[in-house]
Each structure stands twice: as C-alpha cells, then as structure tokens.
Design a protein around this motif. Structure first.
Motif, mmCIF file in Angstrom:
data_model
loop_
_atom_site.group_PDB
_atom_site.id
_atom_site.type_symbol
_atom_site.label_atom_id
_atom_site.label_comp_id
_atom_site.label_asym_id
_atom_site.label_seq_id
_atom_site.Cartn_x
_atom_site.Cartn_y
_atom_site.Cartn_z
ATOM 1 N N GLY A 30 -5.445 -0.690 -2.413
ATOM 2 C CA GLY A 30 -4.076 -1.151 -2.231
ATOM 3 C C GLY A 30 -3.892 -2.586 -2.682
ATOM 4 N N ALA A 73 -3.795 -2.759 -6.516
ATOM 5 C CA ALA A 73 -2.555 -2.254 -7.102
ATOM 6 C C ALA A 73 -1.415 -3.253 -6.931
ATOM 7 C CB ALA A 73 -2.177 -0.924 -6.461
ATOM 8 N N MET A 118 0.857 -1.178 0.000
ATOM 9 C CA MET A 118 0.000 0.000 0.000
ATOM 10 C C MET A 118 0.899 1.236 0.000
ATOM 11 S SD MET A 118 -3.232 0.912 2.514
ATOM 12 C CE MET A 118 -3.650 -0.772 2.750
ATOM 13 N N SER A 119 0.515 2.237 -0.742
ATOM 14 C CA SER A 119 1.335 3.440 -0.838
ATOM 15 C C SER A 119 1.365 4.199 0.483
ATOM 16 C CB SER A 119 0.807 4.348 -1.944
ATOM 17 O OG SER A 119 -0.342 5.037 -1.500
ATOM 18 N N ASP A 120 2.361 5.050 0.609
ATOM 19 C CA ASP A 120 2.498 5.849 1.829
ATOM 20 C C ASP A 120 1.282 6.741 2.053
ATOM 21 O OD1 ASP A 120 4.965 4.725 2.327
ATOM 22 O OD2 ASP A 120 6.085 6.381 1.423
ATOM 23 N N ARG A 155 -1.841 6.206 1.015
ATOM 24 C CA ARG A 155 -2.970 5.374 1.463
ATOM 25 C C ARG A 155 -2.802 4.956 2.910
ATOM 26 N NH1 ARG A 155 -2.404 1.891 -2.925
ATOM 27 N NH2 ARG A 155 -3.137 2.973 -4.722
ATOM 28 N N GLU A 156 -1.576 4.579 3.298
ATOM 29 C CA GLU A 156 -1.322 4.198 4.688
ATOM 30 C C GLU A 156 -1.616 5.369 5.624
ATOM 31 O OE1 GLU A 156 -0.504 1.698 6.804
ATOM 32 O OE2 GLU A 156 -1.066 0.469 5.089
#
Length: 57
Positions: free
Chosen positions: A53, A56, A1-3, A5-6
């Motif tokens: 996430g 992706a 998961m991207s930063d 999104r986190e």
C-alpha cells in the motif's frame, strides 16, 4: 491502501486475535509453538500488505 488490502489486513488482524485467544489456553508446547508461528505468519502478511500500500501511494 485499497479496500481489498484493508479488508485483508483487518482479516489477518482478526485471525491473530483468535490465535492469541487460543494461545492462552493451550495444553502442550507443540500447540503453543504452532499458534505462535501462525501469528508470526499473519503478521508478516500484514506487513507485506501495508508495504504494498505504501509503494502504491
């Protein structure tokens, strides 16, 4: 998961925690329902972000 999104997931989790705290001290059923709806809304946002996430990955 991207930063990003986190970050959004953690933020929503904090918001849920705040609303749960407020929910324990509400005076009226209207307030209680408003806080529950907001918690549900934030949980749906978390679910959607986690779903994005997973797609992706």
């Amino acid at each position: 998961m991207s930063d990003v999104r986190e970050f959004l997931v953690r933020s929503s989790e904090k918001i849920i925690g705040h609303y749960q705290f407020l929910l324990r001290g509400v005076a009226t059923s209207d307030e209680r329902e408003r806080f529950r709806r907001r918690i549900e809304q934030e949980q749906r946002l978390i679910d959607a972000l986690r779903g994005l996430g997973q797609q992706a990955a």
